[in-house]
Write an enzyme that holds these catalytic residues in place. Sequence first.
Site, PDB file in Angstrom:
ATOM      1  N   CYS A  39      35.454  -9.910 -65.731  1.00 52.23           N
ATOM      2  CA  CYS A  39      36.918  -9.850 -65.783  1.00 52.23           C
ATOM      3  C   CYS A  39      37.537 -11.096 -65.118  1.00 52.23           C
ATOM      4  CB  CYS A  39      37.414  -8.551 -65.156  1.00 52.23           C
ATOM      5  SG  CYS A  39      39.138  -8.164 -65.576  1.00 52.23           S
ATOM      6  N   HIS A  68      34.415  -4.853 -68.935  1.00 49.61           N
ATOM      7  CA  HIS A  68      33.773  -4.263 -67.756  1.00 49.61           C
ATOM      8  C   HIS A  68      32.484  -3.554 -68.171  1.00 49.61           C
ATOM      9  CE1 HIS A  68      36.912  -4.883 -64.675  1.00 49.61           C
ATOM     10  NE2 HIS A  68      37.719  -4.905 -65.725  1.00 49.61           N
ATOM     11  N   GLU A 100      30.191  -2.339 -66.324  1.00 52.99           N
ATOM     12  CA  GLU A 100      29.910  -1.214 -65.430  1.00 52.99           C
ATOM     13  C   GLU A 100      30.684   0.040 -65.824  1.00 52.99           C
ATOM     14  OE1 GLU A 100      33.642  -3.000 -63.635  1.00 52.99           O
ATOM     15  OE2 GLU A 100      31.921  -3.658 -64.812  1.00 52.99           O
TER      16      GLU A 100
END
Length: 424
Positions: free
Chosen positions: A108, A206, A208
């Site tokens: 990001c 993202h 994750e």
Amino acid sequence: CSSSPFVVASPTTTKLTMASKPSRRQKRVVHLLDYGAGNVRSVRNALTLLGCEIVDVSTAEEVDRATVLIFPGVGSFGHAVERLKSMKVWEALKRYLGDPSRPFLGICIGMQVLFESSSECPGIEGLGVFAGAVDKFDGSKLKVPVPHIGWNEVRPTSSLGEGHRFYFVHSFRVAASPFASGTATYGGETFVAAVQRENQCAVQFHPEKSADQGLALLDRFLETTTTTPVPKNGLPLLGAAADEEQQHEAPRGPPPPKGGLAKRIVCALDVRENDAGDLVVTKGDSYDVREKTEGRAVRNLGKPVHLAERYYREGCDEIAILNICAFKGEPIADLPLLSVLREASTKVFVPITIGGGVRGYERADGIKVDALQVASAYFRAGADKVSIGSDAVYAAQRWLQQKNHDDGDGDDGADDFDCSVSQI
């Protein structure tokens, strides 16, 4: 190889195999640069699931000694740059990135600061690893909401591999780069979703919080960069065939529309304390959450963490936890709910939204707490987004007030009300 940096593997049940077979992997050491913004807990939890030993770095000397450096970030370009400089790691980060063979993954804002500048913060220079500027999506031109939030397809710039969905949340983007390894499309505009230069990679989305595909991306990066020696000609960010012992599954949810956001499955959990003081998931019958039987116990549908994990494994793209009794107490003092968030974020690798109690209030001892402090506590505990329902009420109140003061020109203020709600 570096000429095909974004090769995509078949989707795999990474969240199951990584947790069940830790003995197959040697402990992988990664260095995490945390500058104190946003929910880095999710990145830590994903790396832990993948069998990593995480070493925090916060000084120039520690950056210089890092072997595999991961830099996640959220927030503004300017704040990230200023924070890195105040930590006195800015020049060390430049030295590290000056050698493209040294493994690096930016997430990001961790990707955006690699470029020369951003229109978000004019006059503030980025690291300049890649030429070009970061600019804001033009929502009025594209006729789509900004920020860009949701699951979108990332397509490799190489001819190898197919695209897969990842979770995005951002207002600024890089329009084009010769180092682009993956692209996505929003509102008809194609932008850079990932860049790569040899062993240094960065993504706008993202991983994750992108379920199986995100964990597979992180695992692929770690698998290649923690080998000895590190490949000199770069690594495929998503590559290699899946482990032969891994099972395959269809992509989560329906396929995305070409060049845009996919529809999401969002599971909402209404949470409150029962009479014994335990947090449970409940559901009301005309707002009555108590059973009709003798004793009138709070209706108990299960434990919040257990249900959140179950719905995640069954394919939900987002989990929303609503504290339906938050108005009764002090949100920051609500330790059970914060504990639920911390534990859920170790088991759920899609966005977690928390709602209820995100408001300013006065503590019992007279100290005032503002809404941002409450939201920050939720973020640190593992939330990715906060839901502020009270703003919708305030918007309606403003509309009614304006309607009551109508000057008689026939405009009842509905357009202004729609605008307020859309901004929420």
